[in-house]
Design a protein around this motif. Sequence first.
Motif, short mmCIF file in Angstrom:
data_model
loop_
_atom_site.label_atom_id
_atom_site.label_comp_id
_atom_site.label_asym_id
_atom_site.label_seq_id
_atom_site.Cartn_x
_atom_site.Cartn_y
_atom_site.Cartn_z
N GLN A 166 0.85 -1.10 0.01
CA GLN A 166 -0.01 0.03 -0.03
C GLN A 166 0.65 1.14 0.11
O GLN A 166 1.53 1.53 1.09
N ASP A 167 0.65 2.03 -1.16
CA ASP A 167 1.36 3.03 -1.12
C ASP A 167 0.35 4.16 -1.30
O ASP A 167 -0.44 4.32 -2.32
N THR A 168 -0.01 5.01 -0.25
CA THR A 168 -0.96 6.11 -0.26
C THR A 168 -1.11 6.76 -1.30
O THR A 168 -2.10 7.37 -1.68
N ARG A 169 0.04 7.26 -1.92
CA ARG A 169 0.06 8.32 -2.91
C ARG A 169 0.13 7.65 -4.43
O ARG A 169 -0.07 8.48 -5.30
N SER A 213 -17.69 12.42 10.86
CA SER A 213 -16.84 11.07 10.42
C SER A 213 -15.95 11.25 9.27
O SER A 213 -15.10 10.76 9.29
N THR A 214 -16.35 11.97 8.25
CA THR A 214 -15.58 12.28 7.25
C THR A 214 -14.45 13.19 7.85
O THR A 214 -13.19 12.90 7.34
N SER A 215 -14.60 14.08 8.55
CA SER A 215 -13.35 14.77 9.13
C SER A 215 -12.76 13.92 9.91
O SER A 215 -11.28 13.88 9.79
N THR A 216 -13.20 12.88 10.54
CA THR A 216 -12.47 11.97 11.25
C THR A 216 -11.57 10.88 10.38
O THR A 216 -10.37 10.90 10.65
N VAL A 217 -12.03 10.59 9.03
CA VAL A 217 -11.41 9.79 8.16
C VAL A 217 -10.05 10.64 7.73
O VAL A 217 -9.02 10.13 7.60
N ARG A 218 -10.44 11.84 7.32
CA ARG A 218 -9.43 12.90 6.70
C ARG A 218 -8.26 13.12 8.04
O ARG A 218 -7.02 12.96 7.44
N LEU A 219 -8.52 13.16 9.05
CA LEU A 219 -7.88 13.65 10.21
C LEU A 219 -6.78 12.24 10.60
O LEU A 219 -5.69 12.30 10.41
N ALA A 220 -7.46 11.00 10.49
CA ALA A 220 -6.74 9.82 10.62
C ALA A 220 -5.99 9.57 9.41
O ALA A 220 -4.80 9.36 9.65
N GLY A 221 -6.55 9.64 8.24
CA GLY A 221 -5.72 9.53 7.13
C GLY A 221 -4.58 10.30 7.03
O GLY A 221 -3.51 10.36 6.10
N PRO A 231 -5.17 3.13 4.76
CA PRO A 231 -6.61 3.75 4.49
C PRO A 231 -7.72 3.01 5.15
O PRO A 231 -8.65 3.53 5.53
N TYR A 232 -7.59 1.83 5.35
CA TYR A 232 -8.76 0.76 5.70
C TYR A 232 -9.11 1.23 7.24
O TYR A 232 -10.04 1.12 7.70
N ALA A 233 -7.82 1.31 7.94
CA ALA A 233 -7.81 1.78 9.35
C ALA A 233 -8.30 2.94 9.56
O ALA A 233 -9.28 3.48 10.27
N ALA A 234 -8.08 4.19 8.34
CA ALA A 234 -8.86 5.59 8.39
C ALA A 234 -9.97 5.07 8.48
O ALA A 234 -11.16 6.18 9.05
N ILE A 235 -10.81 4.42 7.55
CA ILE A 235 -12.27 4.23 7.18
C ILE A 235 -12.85 3.65 8.47
O ILE A 235 -13.79 4.21 8.99
N SER A 236 -12.22 2.83 9.28
CA SER A 236 -12.72 2.36 10.41
C SER A 236 -12.91 3.36 11.52
O SER A 236 -13.76 3.48 12.32
N ALA A 237 -12.00 4.38 11.61
CA ALA A 237 -12.24 5.41 12.45
C ALA A 237 -13.44 6.38 12.15
O ALA A 237 -13.91 6.69 12.92
N GLY A 238 -13.73 6.34 10.76
CA GLY A 238 -15.00 6.98 10.31
C GLY A 238 -16.31 6.17 10.85
O GLY A 238 -17.10 6.85 11.30
N VAL A 239 -16.23 5.13 10.70
CA VAL A 239 -17.31 4.28 11.18
C VAL A 239 -17.58 4.34 12.67
O VAL A 239 -18.65 4.56 13.01
N ALA A 240 -16.36 4.34 13.56
CA ALA A 240 -16.66 4.67 14.78
C ALA A 240 -17.29 5.95 15.09
O ALA A 240 -18.16 5.91 16.11
N CYS A 241 -16.85 7.10 14.53
CA CYS A 241 -17.49 8.27 14.72
C CYS A 241 -18.88 8.23 14.22
O CYS A 241 -19.93 8.97 15.14
N LEU A 242 -19.30 7.55 13.21
CA LEU A 242 -20.63 7.78 12.90
C LEU A 242 -21.70 7.00 13.85
O LEU A 242 -22.78 7.25 13.73
N ALA A 302 -13.84 8.89 -1.01
CA ALA A 302 -13.64 9.89 -1.77
C ALA A 302 -12.78 11.12 -1.15
O ALA A 302 -11.81 11.70 -1.89
N HIS A 303 -13.14 11.28 -0.04
CA HIS A 303 -12.64 12.52 0.64
C HIS A 303 -11.27 11.98 1.15
O HIS A 303 -10.19 12.80 1.14
N TRP A 304 -11.20 10.83 1.31
CA TRP A 304 -9.73 10.22 1.64
C TRP A 304 -8.57 10.69 0.39
O TRP A 304 -7.51 10.87 0.71
N ILE A 305 -9.40 10.14 -0.67
CA ILE A 305 -8.52 10.25 -1.97
C ILE A 305 -8.25 11.79 -2.28
O ILE A 305 -6.86 12.28 -2.55
#
Length: 432
Positions: free
Chosen positions: A152-155, A237-245, A251-262, A397-400
Motif C-alpha cells: 500500500q502506497d497511499t499516493r 465522520s468524514t473529518s475523522t477519516v481525513r484526520l486519521a488519514g 486507509p482501511y484503518a482510517a475508514i474504520s475511524a470514520g465508522v466509529a465516529c458515525l 472520496a474524501h480520503w483520496i
Amino acid sequence: MSEQKLVLSDPATGKQCELPVRKGTHGPAVADIGSLYREHAMFTYDPGFVSTASCRSDITYIDGNQGILLYRGYPIEQLAEKSNFIEVAYLLLYGELPTQTQLDTFNHSIRYHTMIHESLRDFFRGFHYDAHPMAMLTGVVGSLSAFYNAAQDTRNKDDQEIFAHRMIAKIPTIAACAYKHSIGQPFVYPRNDLDYASNLLHMLFAVPAETYEVDPVAAQALDMLFILHADHEQNASTSTVRLAGSSGTNPYAAISAGVACLWGPAHGGANEAVLNMLEQIGDVKQIPQYIAKAKDKNDAFRLMGFGHRVYKNYDPRATVIRGMCHKILQRLGKENDPLFELALELEQIALNDEYFKEKKLYPNVDFYSGIIYKALGLPTNMFTVMFAIARTVGWVAHWIEMTNDPEQRIGRPRQIYTGAAQRDYLDPAQRD
Ligand SMILES: CC(C)(COP(=O)(O)OP(=O)(O)OC[C@H]1O[C@@H](n2cnc3c(N)ncnc32)[C@H](O)[C@@H]1OP(=O)(O)O)[C@@H](O)C(=O)NCCC(=O)NCCS
C-alpha cells in the motif's frame, strides 16, 4: 486567492494583521488564518469547528440556509430521481458522471471485489452474539488493514483506486456478516449478478434452506437511501477519516475511524435513536409531553432526527425521504404503519412550535430513514450500519482528495491551555 483581506487588530499592542480572504465556487468568504500563529503568535478558538474550514474540497456543497445539497454540482433531488447508487459513487469518486462504458467497467469492478477473505469471516466468531453490529463493523473494517497492507502506497493512484473499489465492494458483505452473526444465521456469500442494493438484501435476508427472491421495491428504496447518504462534506465522520488519514495511516484503518465516529447518536446513530424515541413516545397523545421534555433545559431528552449543525432549513434529503416513505410503505403494504403516522404528527407539531421555529430545528435525514429501514425488515441496531455502507463512498472520496491535495499536512489542532500554571514537583512527604 482574491485581493480581499480581513484586517484584525490586537487591542493590547495595536498591532494589525491582514488575512487573505479566499472564495470557493459557492458559499461564504473564508479568511485564511494559516499564517496567524507564525506571523502574529495567535491561535483561533472554535470549538466544534463551527466557523472553520479544515480543507478545500471539490466533492460536495451544502447551503444550510437554503436547504441545498450538491454532489459534484448536481442537486441531490435530481440524483435521487434519475441516478442510481453506483453511478453516484462513480461521480463522487471521479468527479464526473460516467459514460456508459466507464459505468460498466466500474460496476464490474465493484461486483468483482465483493467477497472477503475467509479468515476475515472468522473474525466475527470472536464477537459475542449480542455485540452491536456497529462495534463489529468498526473492528472488521479496521482488520481489512491487516489483509491489504504490504504494497500500500497511499499516493499511488492505482493503489488508491483498488482501495476505493475494494472498500465500496466489501462493506456490504461485512455489514451483512455482522447482521447474520447477531441473529445466529450462517453468512451468505455475495451474488455478483445482482446490483449493489439487491446483493445486500440477498446477503442480509437469504438463508441456505430456502430460495430468496429480492423484492425490487425494497432494492429501489435502499438504493435511493444510499444515494442520499453517500456524502455530506466535512461532517464528523468524514473529518475523522481525513484526520486519521492525514498521518499516512493505512486507509482501511482510517475508514474504520470514520465508522466509529458515525456510530454516535449525535451523528449516524440518530436514525436508531429516532426509532427508539418514536417507540418510547408510543402514541400521538403523548407527543405534547415529549415536546415539552425536548424544550426543558433541565431534561437531557432531545427530539432525535431534529436539528442539524449546517441545515437551518428543511434538510433536502429529509424532503426526498419523506416523499419516498409514503410511496414505499404503500408499495410494501405498510401504509398504516403507526410509527410513520406518529412521525408525521410529531413533525407537524414541532414545525409549528415556537421553540423549534426560533432555533430553526427542522427534521433531518435520520428522521424518516429509520422508518424505511424498519419497513424493509431491519432491526434498529442495523440502521447506522446501513448509513455506514452508503457513507463509505464519501469517506473514500474524501480520503483520496485529502491524500492528493498538495496543501495536505498532518491534521494537528491547537488549544487554549487552561490547566495549572507551571510548578515544581514535590516529594510525597512535602505535599500536605
Ligand atoms: C444535530 C445536532 C447535534 C446539532 O448540534 P449543534 O449544531 O451543536 O446545535 P446545538 O446542540 O448547539 O443546538 C442549538 C440549540 O437548539 C437546541 N436543540 C438542538 N437540537 C435539538 C433537538 N433535537 N431537540 C431539542 N432541542 C434541540 C439546543 O438545545 C440548543 O439550544 P440553546 O441554544 O438554547 O442552547 C443537534 O441538533 C441534535 O442533537 N439533534 C438530535 C440528534 C440528531 O438528530 N442528529 C443527527 C444529525 S444528522
